[in-house]
Design a protein around this motif. Structure first.
Motif, PDB file in Angstrom:
ATOM      1  N   VAL A 161       0.977  -1.313  -0.049  1.00  0.00           N
ATOM      2  CA  VAL A 161       0.286   0.093   0.063  1.00  0.00           C
ATOM      3  C   VAL A 161       1.050   1.379  -0.304  1.00  0.00           C
ATOM      4  O   VAL A 161       1.934   1.284   1.312  1.00  0.00           O
ATOM      5  CB  VAL A 161      -0.651  -0.230   1.453  1.00  0.00           C
ATOM      6  CG1 VAL A 161      -2.072   1.611   1.173  1.00  0.00           C
ATOM      7  CG2 VAL A 161      -1.457  -1.737   1.210  1.00  0.00           C
ATOM      8  N   ALA A 165      -2.462   7.249   1.471  1.00  0.00           N
ATOM      9  CA  ALA A 165      -3.368   5.645   0.730  1.00  0.00           C
ATOM     10  C   ALA A 165      -4.738   6.056   1.729  1.00  0.00           C
ATOM     11  O   ALA A 165      -4.505   5.571   2.901  1.00  0.00           O
ATOM     12  CB  ALA A 165      -3.176   4.317   0.103  1.00  0.00           C
ATOM     13  N   LEU A 167      -7.464   2.772   3.326  1.00  0.00           N
ATOM     14  CA  LEU A 167      -8.660   1.990   2.661  1.00  0.00           C
ATOM     15  C   LEU A 167      -9.464   1.963   3.629  1.00  0.00           C
ATOM     16  O   LEU A 167      -9.470   1.971   4.796  1.00  0.00           O
ATOM     17  CB  LEU A 167      -7.682   0.748   3.415  1.00  0.00           C
ATOM     18  CG  LEU A 167      -6.693   0.597   2.107  1.00  0.00           C
ATOM     19  CD1 LEU A 167      -5.471  -0.883   3.267  1.00  0.00           C
ATOM     20  CD2 LEU A 167      -6.432   1.007   1.315  1.00  0.00           C
ATOM     21  N   ILE A 173      -8.027  -6.053   0.547  1.00  0.00           N
ATOM     22  CA  ILE A 173      -7.131  -6.003  -0.066  1.00  0.00           C
ATOM     23  C   ILE A 173      -6.307  -8.016  -0.167  1.00  0.00           C
ATOM     24  O   ILE A 173      -6.044  -8.124   0.591  1.00  0.00           O
ATOM     25  CB  ILE A 173      -6.284  -5.218  -0.146  1.00  0.00           C
ATOM     26  CG1 ILE A 173      -6.300  -3.799   0.522  1.00  0.00           C
ATOM     27  CG2 ILE A 173      -4.706  -5.435  -1.189  1.00  0.00           C
ATOM     28  CD1 ILE A 173      -7.111  -2.925  -0.280  1.00  0.00           C
ATOM     29  N   VAL A 179      -1.422  -1.460  -3.892  1.00  0.00           N
ATOM     30  CA  VAL A 179      -2.490   0.074  -3.906  1.00  0.00           C
ATOM     31  C   VAL A 179      -1.266   1.226  -3.876  1.00  0.00           C
ATOM     32  O   VAL A 179      -0.689   1.591  -3.007  1.00  0.00           O
ATOM     33  CB  VAL A 179      -3.874  -0.016  -2.262  1.00  0.00           C
ATOM     34  CG1 VAL A 179      -3.939   1.059  -2.679  1.00  0.00           C
ATOM     35  CG2 VAL A 179      -4.133  -1.503  -2.522  1.00  0.00           C
ATOM     36  N   ALA A 183      -4.193   7.235  -3.169  1.00  0.00           N
ATOM     37  CA  ALA A 183      -5.415   5.737  -3.978  1.00  0.00           C
ATOM     38  C   ALA A 183      -6.692   5.753  -2.382  1.00  0.00           C
ATOM     39  O   ALA A 183      -6.070   5.460  -1.486  1.00  0.00           O
ATOM     40  CB  ALA A 183      -5.185   4.553  -4.551  1.00  0.00           C
ATOM     41  N   VAL A 185      -9.678   3.279  -1.422  1.00  0.00           N
ATOM     42  CA  VAL A 185     -10.572   2.059  -1.639  1.00  0.00           C
ATOM     43  C   VAL A 185     -12.298   2.719  -0.680  1.00  0.00           C
ATOM     44  O   VAL A 185     -11.781   2.503   0.107  1.00  0.00           O
ATOM     45  CB  VAL A 185      -9.777   1.051  -1.293  1.00  0.00           C
ATOM     46  CG1 VAL A 185     -10.599  -0.393  -1.215  1.00  0.00           C
ATOM     47  CG2 VAL A 185      -8.475   1.180  -2.272  1.00  0.00           C
ATOM     48  N   VAL A 191     -10.878  -5.511  -3.331  1.00  0.00           N
ATOM     49  CA  VAL A 191      -9.178  -5.163  -4.139  1.00  0.00           C
ATOM     50  C   VAL A 191      -8.939  -6.948  -5.155  1.00  0.00           C
ATOM     51  O   VAL A 191      -8.475  -7.254  -3.877  1.00  0.00           O
ATOM     52  CB  VAL A 191      -8.358  -4.342  -3.434  1.00  0.00           C
ATOM     53  CG1 VAL A 191      -7.837  -3.919  -5.148  1.00  0.00           C
ATOM     54  CG2 VAL A 191      -9.488  -2.914  -3.291  1.00  0.00           C
ATOM     55  N   ASP A 194      -4.204  -4.913  -8.636  1.00  0.00           N
ATOM     56  CA  ASP A 194      -3.896  -3.542  -7.977  1.00  0.00           C
ATOM     57  C   ASP A 194      -4.259  -1.983  -8.452  1.00  0.00           C
ATOM     58  O   ASP A 194      -5.247  -2.167  -9.544  1.00  0.00           O
ATOM     59  CB  ASP A 194      -2.142  -3.118  -9.284  1.00  0.00           C
ATOM     60  CG  ASP A 194      -1.301  -4.189  -9.059  1.00  0.00           C
ATOM     61  OD1 ASP A 194      -1.781  -5.013  -7.477  1.00  0.00           O
ATOM     62  OD2 ASP A 194      -0.554  -4.541  -9.253  1.00  0.00           O
ATOM     63  N   VAL A 195      -4.505  -1.368  -7.330  1.00  0.00           N
ATOM     64  CA  VAL A 195      -4.919  -0.426  -7.421  1.00  0.00           C
ATOM     65  C   VAL A 195      -4.021   0.863  -8.199  1.00  0.00           C
ATOM     66  O   VAL A 195      -2.893   0.743  -7.646  1.00  0.00           O
ATOM     67  CB  VAL A 195      -5.835   0.252  -6.627  1.00  0.00           C
ATOM     68  CG1 VAL A 195      -6.270   1.905  -6.595  1.00  0.00           C
ATOM     69  CG2 VAL A 195      -6.408  -0.563  -6.046  1.00  0.00           C
TER      70      VAL A 195
END
Length: 211
Positions: A161, A165, A167, A173, A179, A183, A185, A191, A194-195
């Motif tokens: 991650v 980011a 989450l 994940i 990630v 990003a 989520v 997930v 990949d992000v």
């Protein structure tokens, strides 16, 4: 150790920090600093709000030797941690006594690990990461600086991650996923791929809402 907290919102991360400290008694909070002018020179939870983060010298003058940013936003934690370090104070890491952190895991500076959270074998949690209550960070995961793993979120083994980011609550994940930086989520998402950095994904399975 005497502690200054940056972020004095009564219904936010500051309350979680104070609750943890009331249990383990490891630090005494002597002052808040906050960017909200209406809070300056007031009392929050019977602790004085001395002014904005730039007024950290006032906290040092009353004995603060360490600090923590008690704000949920990762970008804010990144930005507001700088005055603590610049003032020569220790950026403390706090782990709730009912959390589990594996002996082989590594925690950076300014990390908060909430109650019932798990940080697994070989995991690396970089500086100023928030691991929320009941969050699960599996084995050999790396969480980048200033990211947030919300309550009930799970990060599968060997995942990565990025920095800043977010989450959301209950996000999952799957193992081996990356990630990217900045990003987001969404809550309850699963997930499976990949992000990209800066993307927002949500759903089961998670799909891109914003790139």
């Amino acid at each position: 150790m005497k502690l200054v907290l940056i972020g004095a919102r009564k219904d936010g991360q500051a309350q979680l920090v104070l609750d943890l400290l009331s249990i383990n008694g490891s630090h005494e909070v002597v002052a808040f600093l906050d960017e909200t002018p209406l809070l300056w020179n007031t009392m929050v939870h019977n602790i004085p709000v001395l002014g904005p983060p730039a007024a950290i010298d006032k906290a040092v003058a009353i004995g603060a030797t360490a600090g923590l940013v008690s704000i949920g936003s990762g970008a804010a934690r990144e930005r507001l941690g700088a005055p603590i370090v610049a003032a020569g104070l220790e950026l403390v890491t706090l782990v709730h006594p009912r959390a589990y952190v594996a002996p082989s895991a590594t925690l950076g500076r300014g990390v908060f690990v909430g109650p019932m959270a798990v940080v697994g074998t070989g995991a690396v949690i970089e500086d100023s990461v928030l691991v929320g209550p009941t969050a699960f960070v599996s084995h050999h995961v790396r969480i980048g600086a200033c990211s947030s793993v919300s309550g009930h979120a799970s990060v599968g083994g060997r995942s990565r991650v990025g920095c800043r980011a977010f989450l959301g609550l209950g996000a999952i994940i799957l193992p081996g996923i990356t990630v990217g930086d900045d990003a987001v989520v969404g809550a309850g998402s699963v997930v499976t791929h990949d992000v990209s950095p800066g993307a927002t994904v949500a759903g089961v399975p998670a799909r891109v809402l914003k790139r």
